[in-house]
Design an enzyme around this catalytic site. Structure first.
Site, mmCIF file in Angstrom:
data_model
loop_
_atom_site.group_PDB
_atom_site.id
_atom_site.type_symbol
_atom_site.label_atom_id
_atom_site.label_comp_id
_atom_site.label_asym_id
_atom_site.label_seq_id
_atom_site.Cartn_x
_atom_site.Cartn_y
_atom_site.Cartn_z
ATOM 1 N N HIS A 26 0.860 -1.189 0.000
ATOM 2 C CA HIS A 26 0.000 0.000 0.000
ATOM 3 C C HIS A 26 0.903 1.248 0.000
ATOM 4 C CE1 HIS A 26 -2.324 3.128 2.142
ATOM 5 N NE2 HIS A 26 -3.356 2.606 1.519
ATOM 6 N N PRO A 27 0.431 2.387 -0.516
ATOM 7 C CA PRO A 27 1.307 3.577 -0.593
ATOM 8 C C PRO A 27 1.828 4.125 0.738
ATOM 9 C CG PRO A 27 -0.609 3.821 -2.002
ATOM 10 C CD PRO A 27 -0.833 2.582 -1.211
ATOM 11 N N ARG A 28 1.334 3.636 1.860
ATOM 12 C CA ARG A 28 1.938 4.022 3.148
ATOM 13 C C ARG A 28 3.269 3.284 3.361
ATOM 14 N NH1 ARG A 28 -0.582 5.453 8.150
ATOM 15 N NH2 ARG A 28 1.443 4.980 9.044
ATOM 16 N N LYS A 29 3.522 2.244 2.543
ATOM 17 C CA LYS A 29 4.736 1.441 2.737
ATOM 18 C C LYS A 29 5.864 2.002 1.870
ATOM 19 C CE LYS A 29 1.664 -1.010 4.850
ATOM 20 N NZ LYS A 29 0.850 -0.098 5.620
ATOM 21 N N PHE A 30 7.117 1.769 2.288
ATOM 22 C CA PHE A 30 8.217 2.401 1.549
ATOM 23 C C PHE A 30 8.503 1.721 0.209
ATOM 24 C CE2 PHE A 30 12.059 -0.206 1.907
ATOM 25 C CZ PHE A 30 11.684 -1.115 2.878
#
Ligand SMILES: Cc1ncc(COP(=O)(O)O)c(C=O)c1O
Length: 368
Positions: free
Chosen positions: A180-184
């Site tokens: 998900h875009p919260r992950k690097f």
């Protein structure tokens, strides 16, 4: 709303665009060779024989439970302080989540309570390597040997973390990551299950491919079981593959940023730092602190253009986990403290020291 200092920024450089464009030009848009390459890159990075890409961590968790044969009548022990997808996956396969407290300092499942919650029906535990803090596998392996349970790890945030030198993803029976875009490392939406077990790897692959397989007795495609479509397209895999080429650089950058935050926050009376698991190395997917009056402070930081965020949720306080089909503990002091006091600070690729100093200065001013 966009913030001057965001929580995270996806890493999209020319190489990412080049690989995505190659897929677009190829016309092969569904799951295919690029997805395979992405899977291989994660498997080899983690140090495990199999990695199977999914549409999300949540669909990966669900499928991991299914291929382990977990369903109605079975119990799976999960921590209270986590994203609802953890316990949600357990319910989706018809099993009962047994929700136990977390350690108030590490924010990871309380191993003592985990053992106390074990029953005849316990088939698995689903601990969470929250924010990138690795689990203590000395504790978990002891419990696994003692009770014969499976460990299906929710490692949504933990790519790159390790315990005693072995990476998250190479310890548990099955480990599930999120992109998900919260992950690097992000594919927009996406997930990956890693496992050393070849039979489960085949079953994971089969389930997300409509139950398709091969049969010695018949030619061509055969549908061996009921399955569904949780495939990851070549387009999304290209995003992940390009970022995996520099995963260590991205991780090291986060660790440098974390060290800098730790120095800036050293000796603060009113801003406390969660503990990293002993013998573990944190991936710092999220950099969390504990502060009193968290919601007021978060609001004030946001008003100043700094996207601070809550940590995650306390499941027993959510209506979804208060009815039938859930087994709750009597008390959750660790999780309640985490829910009330955890604040996640911005940390993103190419964040400057000046930006970090500004975040800390404004945070200090808010807590005074
Ligand atoms: C601990 C945990 N589990 C599961 C998820 C869900 O991941 P996804 O959005 O990839 O389904 C998240 C989301 O951030 C998470 O933090």
């Amino acid at each position: 709303m966009s913030y001057r200092i965001p929580l995270i920024r996806p890493y999209i450089n020319d190489r990412v665009k080049e690989l995505v464009n190659e897929v677009l030009d190829s016309g092969f848009l569904t799951e295919g060779p690029v997805t395979k390459s992405f899977e291989r890159s994660v498997a080899s990075y983690v140090g495990v024989s199999n990695a199977i890409a999914f549409t999300s961590c949540t669909t990966g968790l669900e499928t991991a439970l299914r291929v382990a044969g977990i369903g109605r009548g079975d119990e799976v022990i999960v921590p209270d302080y986590t994203y609802p997808a953890t316990a949600g996956a357990v319910r989706i396969v018809g099993a009962t989540p047994v929700i136990v407290d977390v350690d108030p300092e590490t924010l990871l499942i309380d191993y003592h309570q985990l053992e106390e919650a074990m029953s005849y029906n316990t088939k698995a535990v689903m601990p969470v390597s929250l924010f990138g803090n690795p689990l203590d596998f000395d504790q978990l392996m002891t419990l696994k040997e003692r009770y014969g349970i499976l460990i299906i790890e929710d490692a949504a945030c933990a790519l790159g973390s390790s315990f005693k030198g072995q990476k998250t993803g190479a310890w548990s029976d099955m480990t599930v990551f999120s992109f998900h875009p919260r992950k690097f490392i992000t594919t927009g939406e996406g997930g990956m299950v890693t496992t050393p077990n070849e039979q489960w790897a085949r079953a994971l692959h089969q389930y997300k491919h409509f139950g398709m397989g091969s049969d010695d007795q018949r030619e061509g495609v055969v549908f061996l079981t009921t399955g569904t479509n949780y495939k990851m397209s070549n387009i999304l895999a290209a995003l992940g593959l390009a970022q995996m080429e520099i995963v260590d650089d991205l991780l090291n950058e986060r660790r440098v940023l974390a060290r800098n935050y730790l120095q800036l926050l050293d000796d603060q009376e009113k801003i406390k730092i969660p503990l990293t698991t002993e013998n573990g190395i944190h991936s710092y997917q999220s950099f969390a602190v504990f502060v009193r009056n968290r919601d007021r402070i978060m609001k004030q930081l946001r008003e100043q253009g700094i996207e601070a965020q809550i940590g995650t949720y306390s499941l027993h306080q959510q209506p979804a986990f208060q009815g039938e089909g859930v087994r709750l503990s009597r008390q959750y002091p660790g999780s309640i403290r985490a829910w009330e006091e955890t604040l996640v600070l911005p940390m993103y690729h190419s964040m400057t020291e000046a930006e970090q100093s500004e975040v800390v200065e404004k945070l200090k001013a808010c807590v005074e």
